[in-house]
Write an enzyme that holds these catalytic residues in place. Sequence first.
Site, mmCIF file in Angstrom:
data_model
loop_
_atom_site.group_PDB
_atom_site.id
_atom_site.type_symbol
_atom_site.label_atom_id
_atom_site.label_comp_id
_atom_site.label_asym_id
_atom_site.label_seq_id
_atom_site.Cartn_x
_atom_site.Cartn_y
_atom_site.Cartn_z
ATOM 1 N N SER A 158 -7.334 -7.898 -2.047
ATOM 2 C CA SER A 158 -6.033 -7.246 -1.878
ATOM 3 C C SER A 158 -5.125 -8.115 -1.016
ATOM 4 C CB SER A 158 -6.259 -5.901 -1.185
ATOM 5 O OG SER A 158 -5.055 -5.386 -0.680
ATOM 6 N N TYR B 127 -11.086 -0.109 5.542
ATOM 7 C CA TYR B 127 -10.940 -0.477 4.120
ATOM 8 C C TYR B 127 -10.465 -1.923 3.992
ATOM 9 C CZ TYR B 127 -8.345 -1.388 -0.108
ATOM 10 O OH TYR B 127 -7.849 -2.016 -1.220
ATOM 11 N N LYS C 27 -12.362 -5.784 2.564
ATOM 12 C CA LYS C 27 -11.866 -6.810 1.630
ATOM 13 C C LYS C 27 -12.016 -8.183 2.275
ATOM 14 C CE LYS C 27 -10.839 -4.048 -1.699
ATOM 15 N NZ LYS C 27 -11.772 -4.003 -2.826
HETATM 16 C C1 UD1 Z 1 -1.946 0.757 0.234
HETATM 17 C C2 UD1 Z 1 -2.867 0.128 1.244
HETATM 18 C C3 UD1 Z 1 -3.448 -1.145 0.671
HETATM 19 C C4 UD1 Z 1 -4.166 -0.838 -0.622
HETATM 20 C C5 UD1 Z 1 -3.214 -0.166 -1.599
HETATM 21 C C6 UD1 Z 1 -3.972 0.283 -2.819
HETATM 22 C C7 UD1 Z 1 -1.898 0.767 3.414
HETATM 23 C C8 UD1 Z 1 -1.263 0.274 4.659
HETATM 24 N N1 UD1 Z 1 -2.172 -0.155 2.474
HETATM 25 O O1 UD1 Z 1 -0.883 -0.142 0.018
HETATM 26 O O2 UD1 Z 1 -4.345 -1.711 1.589
HETATM 27 O O3 UD1 Z 1 -4.678 -2.011 -1.190
HETATM 28 O O4 UD1 Z 1 -2.632 0.985 -0.987
HETATM 29 O O5 UD1 Z 1 -3.096 0.587 -3.841
HETATM 30 O O6 UD1 Z 1 -2.139 1.927 3.261
HETATM 31 N N2 UD1 Z 1 5.399 5.487 0.185
HETATM 32 C C9 UD1 Z 1 6.318 6.487 0.478
HETATM 33 N N3 UD1 Z 1 5.960 7.790 0.256
HETATM 34 C C10 UD1 Z 1 4.744 8.157 -0.228
HETATM 35 C C11 UD1 Z 1 3.797 7.126 -0.531
HETATM 36 C C12 UD1 Z 1 4.156 5.811 -0.301
HETATM 37 O O7 UD1 Z 1 7.422 6.200 0.917
HETATM 38 O O8 UD1 Z 1 4.474 9.349 -0.382
HETATM 39 C C13 UD1 Z 1 5.768 4.090 0.393
HETATM 40 C C14 UD1 Z 1 4.924 3.409 1.455
HETATM 41 O O9 UD1 Z 1 5.500 3.576 2.714
HETATM 42 C C15 UD1 Z 1 4.947 1.968 0.986
HETATM 43 C C16 UD1 Z 1 5.078 2.067 -0.538
HETATM 44 O O10 UD1 Z 1 5.536 3.387 -0.796
HETATM 45 O O11 UD1 Z 1 6.058 1.315 1.481
HETATM 46 C C17 UD1 Z 1 3.776 1.840 -1.245
HETATM 47 O O12 UD1 Z 1 2.781 2.664 -0.671
HETATM 48 P P1 UD1 Z 1 1.308 2.774 -1.270
HETATM 49 O O13 UD1 Z 1 1.370 3.068 -2.717
HETATM 50 O O14 UD1 Z 1 0.545 3.701 -0.394
HETATM 51 O O15 UD1 Z 1 0.727 1.296 -1.153
HETATM 52 P P2 UD1 Z 1 0.604 0.325 0.126
HETATM 53 O O16 UD1 Z 1 0.822 1.040 1.383
HETATM 54 O O17 UD1 Z 1 1.430 -0.867 -0.148
#
Ligand code: UD1
Length: 345
Positions: free
Chosen positions: A127, A154, A158
Amino acid sequence: MKQTILVTGGTGFIGSHTTVELIEAGYDVVIVDDLSNSKIEVLDGIEKITGVRPAFEKVDLRDKDAAEAVFQKYPKISGIIHFAASKAVGESVQKPLLYYRNNIVSLINLLELMPQYDVKGIIFSSSCTVYGQPKPENLPVTELAPHQKATSPYGNTKEINEQIIYDYIHSGANIKSIVLRYFNPIGAHPSALIGELPNGVPNNLIPFVTQTAMGIRKELTIFGNDYNTPDGTCIRDYIYVVDLAKAHVAAMARVLDQDTDQIEYFNVGTGHGNSTKEIVDAFEKATGVKLNWKYGPRREGDIEKIWGNVDKANNVLGWKADTPLEDVLASAWKWQVKLREDGVM
Ligand code: UD1
């Protein structure tokens, strides 16, 4: 002669899409999954798409004897794509030992069995989390960017697993590996016969978006709009799961059929960043569905912005993510609609 690939975690989100692409590229696939976070019916979806039902073994790879029995039953396995792992960041903070045991013991068992059963190569699901928050001058981030201390067990698994593969190969083990560092995989197969099926309330953005659009969740909270980005929301590199699946097929062919370094690393993303707000806007445009959303506080541990430099995968693997974002978001919505039609949620 057809080559046989073991896909661990093959009924999961990325594993099922990769199985489809492997079958369509002419490989035989054996899936191993403990079904702890996926359903056996995924095999029906794979069969409907490809016309082939892959071999399936319900096995917990922490059990080395059970893992070994798979190689005894399928002696022609020449490569492994190792997806099977626990992946919820928050849960890993609550249950670190579960994560270390699941994710690390499984890999060690597979690595030990590979030379014994003449398995040449393993593709490992890593990742972009290994890069942490890259310095602005390191964006888009390349494979050579420094790693940063993981912020969750987690993420640490990795990093540790990458190191385990490296150390094993450098000890003289006669195997090869390609480590793929994924950015944010999203979307579903265009047939809507397979897709992402999160357990409970989704943590990841896209399932939360599609469930909100479906009315399963009341509203989406965008976590933070005061980041140092053009619209204040976080930036990620969202990669279509089918494009990501194809990267595994290219990597497998490279490991098995080409004379290359024993271990190689590739970023797998689009090379572009999109903000959370841009994703919400693009979803509404792609689907015509109005999304109920609001800004909320930042989520602890979130990275502000990251997207990948994917030149190496483009040039060396001859692979490129080329599906337009709106098509990808439309595929995620089509899958959510299918789940409703099927009465799943
Ligand atoms: C997360 C994990 C990453 C993992 C990946 C798997 C963290 C810090 N990282 O990535 O290690 O490999 O998932 O897919 O958790 N967001 C919102 N509202 C929501 C959900 C998400 O605003 O309800 C935003 C988050 O703040 C982020 C973006 O959407 O900026 C993507 O979030 P998410 O899909 O959870 O992925 P990551 O955080 O990038």
